[in-house]
Write a protein that holds these residues in place. Structure first.
Motif, PDB file in Angstrom:
ATOM      1  N   PRO A  15       0.824  -1.214   0.000  1.00 15.00           N
ATOM      2  CA  PRO A  15       0.000   0.000   0.000  1.00 15.00           C
ATOM      3  C   PRO A  15       0.860   1.266   0.000  1.00 15.00           C
ATOM      4  CG  PRO A  15      -0.836  -1.591   1.595  1.00 15.00           C
ATOM      5  CD  PRO A  15       0.477  -2.124   1.113  1.00 15.00           C
ATOM      6  N   LEU A  16       0.391   2.281  -0.682  1.00 11.83           N
ATOM      7  CA  LEU A  16       1.157   3.520  -0.813  1.00 11.83           C
ATOM      8  C   LEU A  16       1.490   4.124   0.545  1.00 11.83           C
ATOM      9  CD1 LEU A  16       2.377   5.730  -2.572  1.00 11.83           C
ATOM     10  CD2 LEU A  16       0.109   6.801  -2.685  1.00 11.83           C
ATOM     11  N   ALA A  17       0.569   4.063   1.483  1.00 15.22           N
ATOM     12  CA  ALA A  17       0.826   4.637   2.811  1.00 15.22           C
ATOM     13  C   ALA A  17       2.002   3.940   3.491  1.00 15.22           C
ATOM     14  CB  ALA A  17      -0.425   4.532   3.683  1.00 15.22           C
ATOM     15  N   TRP A  18       2.097   2.629   3.325  1.00 13.49           N
ATOM     16  CA  TRP A  18       3.219   1.890   3.917  1.00 13.49           C
ATOM     17  C   TRP A  18       4.533   2.265   3.233  1.00 13.49           C
ATOM     18  CZ3 TRP A  18       1.115  -3.849   4.357  1.00 13.49           C
ATOM     19  CH2 TRP A  18       0.002  -3.847   5.195  1.00 13.49           C
ATOM     20  N   VAL A  19       4.496   2.350   1.907  1.00 12.70           N
ATOM     21  CA  VAL A  19       5.700   2.718   1.152  1.00 12.70           C
ATOM     22  C   VAL A  19       6.170   4.108   1.563  1.00 12.70           C
ATOM     23  CG1 VAL A  19       6.661   3.139  -1.142  1.00 12.70           C
ATOM     24  CG2 VAL A  19       5.063   1.235  -0.792  1.00 12.70           C
ATOM     25  N   ASP A  20       5.240   5.025   1.732  1.00 10.25           N
ATOM     26  CA  ASP A  20       5.586   6.391   2.144  1.00 10.25           C
ATOM     27  C   ASP A  20       6.282   6.389   3.506  1.00 10.25           C
ATOM     28  OD1 ASP A  20       5.436   9.338   2.003  1.00 10.25           O
ATOM     29  OD2 ASP A  20       4.016   9.102   3.656  1.00 10.25           O
ATOM     30  N   GLN A  21       5.770   5.587   4.442  1.00 12.92           N
ATOM     31  CA  GLN A  21       6.402   5.513   5.759  1.00 12.92           C
ATOM     32  C   GLN A  21       7.798   4.911   5.669  1.00 12.92           C
ATOM     33  OE1 GLN A  21       3.281   3.263   7.809  1.00 12.92           O
ATOM     34  NE2 GLN A  21       2.727   5.079   8.979  1.00 12.92           N
ATOM     35  N   ALA A  22       7.947   3.870   4.858  1.00 10.98           N
ATOM     36  CA  ALA A  22       9.257   3.231   4.709  1.00 10.98           C
ATOM     37  C   ALA A  22      10.271   4.190   4.087  1.00 10.98           C
ATOM     38  CB  ALA A  22       9.130   1.970   3.853  1.00 10.98           C
TER      39      ALA A  22
END
Length: 316
Positions: A15-22
């Motif tokens: 998910p984009l939100a997870w990628v953004d956090q990473a």
């Protein structure tokens, strides 16, 4: 300390939100001399591509490489290592979060202890990012303890790795196993005499994704781990060709059948455990132990792990 670290990460369908956090957790590291190599393993994932390209425009430490087709994690990481300019390689997964001082702490530890590859303890988080029951692991720290534990399984979490680049290039990168490539790599470099370690402090939040592994993939992964482990105990490296010969032969088919029964029994036991039906829980457990070699292997591994914890005080 001004050594450059090449951080490598592959993105697929997270998910984009997870990628953004990473991504943000790496770009916001207190250790600034990094390059961040991101491999996009789905050329049709335009949402992720647009996001990564936009982040690259904001921070020139990012390098983006888009695979022509989906090739999997290990092959993508091999591409990233080939692009890396740093003398050190750090791993990152697209659904995890690094603490802001992770790279600084790991780099200092690796250098001060004269190690070749290290990991760190982690905190487990759920899909929303909440820490699960404090979730902190307690992994062995020293080279000796880790190499003993590798006779049971993997004990350096793959997304926490920091290694000298020469370890990868001298040992031939990841091999083309369909799963458990990290465990195979660790056993290979352990046999070659490279020094391993874990940082005591938890410096990565590891996301537990309920849908991350299917039952079929679990059996494949466990079969590879068992094959690699037996070779490691015997002092041999493992090849993918030898694994497939085993996996598709009589011994491999029997292993798969035993594992399938093991996981079915495990699910049944867990259901009764969760519902506090202790009598059925123990009946199924005893019956499985008597009839299943995998159950006995599981119990023997649990005992070995406990003995290692008693032997190496660094666990505590």
């Amino acid at each position: 300390m001004n050594e450059r670290i090449s951080v490598i990460m592959s993105v697929y369908h997270e998910p984009l939100a997870w990628v953004d956090q990473a991504v943000s957790s790496i770009l916001d590291q207190t250790y600034k001399d990094i390059e961040f190599i991101i491999i996009i393993d789905d050329p049709d994932n335009t949402t992720i591509i647009d996001y990564i390209v936009n982040r690259k425009q904001q921070d020139n430490r990012i390098t983006v490489y888009i695979n022509e087709r989906n090739i999997g994690l290990a092959a993508s990481l091999n591409i990233a290592i080939g692009l890396a300019k740093g003398d050190y390689i750090a791993r990152m997964d697209a659904d995890d979060i690094s603490e802001s001082d992770r790279l600084a702490c790991q780099m200092e530890y690796l250098i001060s202890q004269d190690l070749d590859l290290i990991g760190c303890n982690i905190r487990r988080i759920d899909e929303s990012g909440k820490i699960i029951n404090d979730g902190k692991t307690c992994l062995p720290l020293s080279d000796e303890a880790i190499k003993q534990y590798l006779k049971i399984g993997n004990i350096i979490m793959h997304p926490t790795w920091l290694a000298r680049k020469a370890v990868y290039t001298d040992m031939g990168l990841y091999r083309n196993f369909p799963a458990a490539q990290d465990y195979e790599f660790l056993t290979r470099i352990a046999l070659a005499g490279y020094r391993l370690g874990n940082l005591r402090e938890p410096k990565l939040r590891y996301r537990i994704n309920a849908g991350s592994i299917s039952g079929t993939k679990k059996i494949l992964q466990k079969s590879i781990q068992s094959f690699v482990r037996q070779n490691y105990i015997a002092g041999r490296q493992s090849s993918a060709e030898d694994f497939y010969a085993f996996f598709n032969g009589d011994a491999g088919r029997k292993k798969q059948e035993n594992l399938e029964r093991f996981y079915k029994n495990y699910e049944r036991r867990y259901k009764y455990f969760r519902n506090r039906k202790w009598r059925m829980y123990f009946i199924i457990g005893v019956n499985a132990f008597l009839k299943s070699g995998e159950e006995r292997v599981w119990l023997a591994d649990a005992v070995r792990a406990k003995l290692l914890r008693m032997r190496y005080k660094e666990y505590h």
